[in-house]
Write a protein that holds these residues in place. Structure first.
Motif, PDB file in Angstrom:
ATOM      1  N   UNK A  76      28.816  56.580  43.519  1.00  0.00           N
ATOM      2  CA  UNK A  76      28.825  58.037  43.329  1.00  0.00           C
ATOM      3  C   UNK A  76      29.661  58.706  44.426  1.00  0.00           C
ATOM      4  N   UNK A  77      29.524  58.171  45.656  1.00  0.00           N
ATOM      5  CA  UNK A  77      30.264  58.707  46.815  1.00  0.00           C
ATOM      6  C   UNK A  77      31.652  58.086  46.922  1.00  0.00           C
ATOM      7  N   UNK A  78      31.704  56.748  46.805  1.00  0.00           N
ATOM      8  CA  UNK A  78      32.932  56.033  47.148  1.00  0.00           C
ATOM      9  C   UNK A  78      33.987  56.106  46.037  1.00  0.00           C
ATOM     10  N   UNK A  79      33.557  56.181  44.782  1.00  0.00           N
ATOM     11  CA  UNK A  79      34.523  56.194  43.675  1.00  0.00           C
ATOM     12  C   UNK A  79      33.924  56.997  42.519  1.00  0.00           C
ATOM     13  N   UNK A  80      33.824  58.337  42.727  1.00  0.00           N
ATOM     14  CA  UNK A  80      33.115  59.164  41.738  1.00  0.00           C
ATOM     15  C   UNK A  80      33.696  59.065  40.325  1.00  0.00           C
ATOM     16  N   UNK A  81      35.004  58.862  40.237  1.00  0.00           N
ATOM     17  CA  UNK A  81      35.632  58.795  38.910  1.00  0.00           C
ATOM     18  C   UNK A  81      35.122  57.583  38.121  1.00  0.00           C
ATOM     19  N   UNK A  82      35.131  56.436  38.811  1.00  0.00           N
ATOM     20  CA  UNK A  82      34.633  55.210  38.163  1.00  0.00           C
ATOM     21  C   UNK A  82      33.137  55.340  37.851  1.00  0.00           C
ATOM     22  N   UNK A  86      31.387  54.900  34.186  1.00  0.00           N
ATOM     23  CA  UNK A  86      30.337  53.917  33.888  1.00  0.00           C
ATOM     24  C   UNK A  86      29.075  54.628  33.393  1.00  0.00           C
ATOM     25  N   UNK A  87      28.728  55.751  34.029  1.00  0.00           N
ATOM     26  CA  UNK A  87      27.525  56.478  33.610  1.00  0.00           C
ATOM     27  C   UNK A  87      27.656  57.019  32.188  1.00  0.00           C
ATOM     28  N   UNK A  88      28.896  57.365  31.812  1.00  0.00           N
ATOM     29  CA  UNK A  88      29.134  57.836  30.443  1.00  0.00           C
ATOM     30  C   UNK A  88      28.831  56.701  29.455  1.00  0.00           C
ATOM     31  N   UNK A  89      29.275  55.490  29.829  1.00  0.00           N
ATOM     32  CA  UNK A  89      28.963  54.320  28.998  1.00  0.00           C
ATOM     33  C   UNK A  89      27.455  54.151  28.863  1.00  0.00           C
ATOM     34  N   UNK A  95      23.680  49.639  24.138  1.00  0.00           N
ATOM     35  CA  UNK A  95      23.596  48.503  25.047  1.00  0.00           C
ATOM     36  C   UNK A  95      24.807  48.527  25.986  1.00  0.00           C
ATOM     37  N   UNK A  96      24.680  49.254  27.105  1.00  0.00           N
ATOM     38  CA  UNK A  96      25.821  49.379  28.012  1.00  0.00           C
ATOM     39  C   UNK A  96      26.002  48.158  28.920  1.00  0.00           C
ATOM     40  N   UNK A  97      25.118  47.175  28.774  1.00  0.00           N
ATOM     41  CA  UNK A  97      25.193  45.995  29.648  1.00  0.00           C
ATOM     42  C   UNK A  97      25.919  44.847  28.939  1.00  0.00           C
ATOM     43  N   UNK A  98      25.449  44.517  27.717  1.00  0.00           N
ATOM     44  CA  UNK A  98      26.040  43.400  26.961  1.00  0.00           C
ATOM     45  C   UNK A  98      26.881  43.905  25.782  1.00  0.00           C
ATOM     46  N   UNK A  99      27.052  45.215  25.727  1.00  0.00           N
ATOM     47  CA  UNK A  99      27.911  45.870  24.725  1.00  0.00           C
ATOM     48  C   UNK A  99      27.608  45.408  23.286  1.00  0.00           C
TER      49      UNK A  99
END
Ligand SMILES: Cc1cc2nc3c(=O)[nH]c(=O)nc-3n(C[C@H](O)[C@H](O)[C@H](O)COP(=O)(O)O)c2cc1C
Length: 189
Positions: A76-82, A86-89, A95-99
């Motif tokens: 959240x701090x180090x790479x807010x864009x990424x 990921x949070x959007x996923x 199933x955001x883990x095994x898609x």
């Protein structure tokens, strides 16, 4: 270009799958490719657990999500864009883990050669899958399930064993855009 070089260039981490299951004979070919990977002292320090069962799948997802979210927190701090991506996923996907891939393959390794050898088995699996028209992805967050005793029992995970991957496999839904790759840093002497 040779077939293998083409596969190395074209393999992608696939995060969207059709619900169609992968035939057992193809999964066996993929396991055989993994088993042919090089390993320290030819120790083959791996075994494979293929999960297709829906009930266990749900348990895996429910266990991995909170653990993954905790691990992602510093992003959240180090790479807010990424982090946002990921949070959007996590919000958008069931199933955001095994898609929702039809097969999840845990590579279970043991012994002093496991850490270096099992990732090679994983890579062989991903390349073999690609060569068969299947998609794959190494989903490390999917390994964050070892705090659940029922899952440990299902995987028959010993205290001296570690999970590599898991590698998810299935028929890709749509195309995957290749991510940008930096040119290699090379020093010639
Ligand atoms: C050790 C390892 C762990 C990974 N874990 C995840 C993961 O948990 N979730 C995910 O979506 N992708 C995961 N990936 C896939 C990477 O994000 C992917 O390889 C990278 O973005 C480059 O894309 P490419 O594989 O298409 O070249 C992992 C890859 C590796 C090698």
């Amino acid at each position: 270009m040779s077939e293998i070089l083409k596969a190395l260039k074209e393999r992608r981490s696939v995060r969207a799958y059709k619900s169609k299951s992968v035939p057992k004979d193809l999964l066996n070919i993929i396991i055989d490719a993994a088993n042919n990977a090089p390993s320290g002292m030819n120790s083959q320090p791996w075994r494979f657990v293929i999960v297709e069962d829906d009930t266990l799948r749900k348990k895996l997802v429910d266990t991995a999500i909170p653990n993954a979210k905790k691990l992602l927190e510093p992003l959240k701090e180090s790479d807010p864009e990424r982090y946002e991506l990921i949070m959007k996923r996590y919000k958008d996907l069931d199933d955001p883990v095994y898609y929702s891939a039809p097969a999840v393959i845990f590579v279970v390794g043991k012994g002093k050669y496991a850490a270096l050898s099992c990732p090679l088995a994983c890579q062989n699996m991903m390349l073999a899958a690609h060569s068969l028209g299947l998609g794959s992805c190494w989903v490390a967050f999917g390994a964050m399930v070892t705090d659940n005793d029922e899952i440990r029992q299902a995987l028959e995970l010993g205290d001296d064993e570690d999970i590599f991957g898991p590698i998810i496999i299935g028929y890709p839904e749509g195309a995957t855009e290749p991510p940008e790759k930096r040119p290699p840093e090379v020093k010639w002497i």
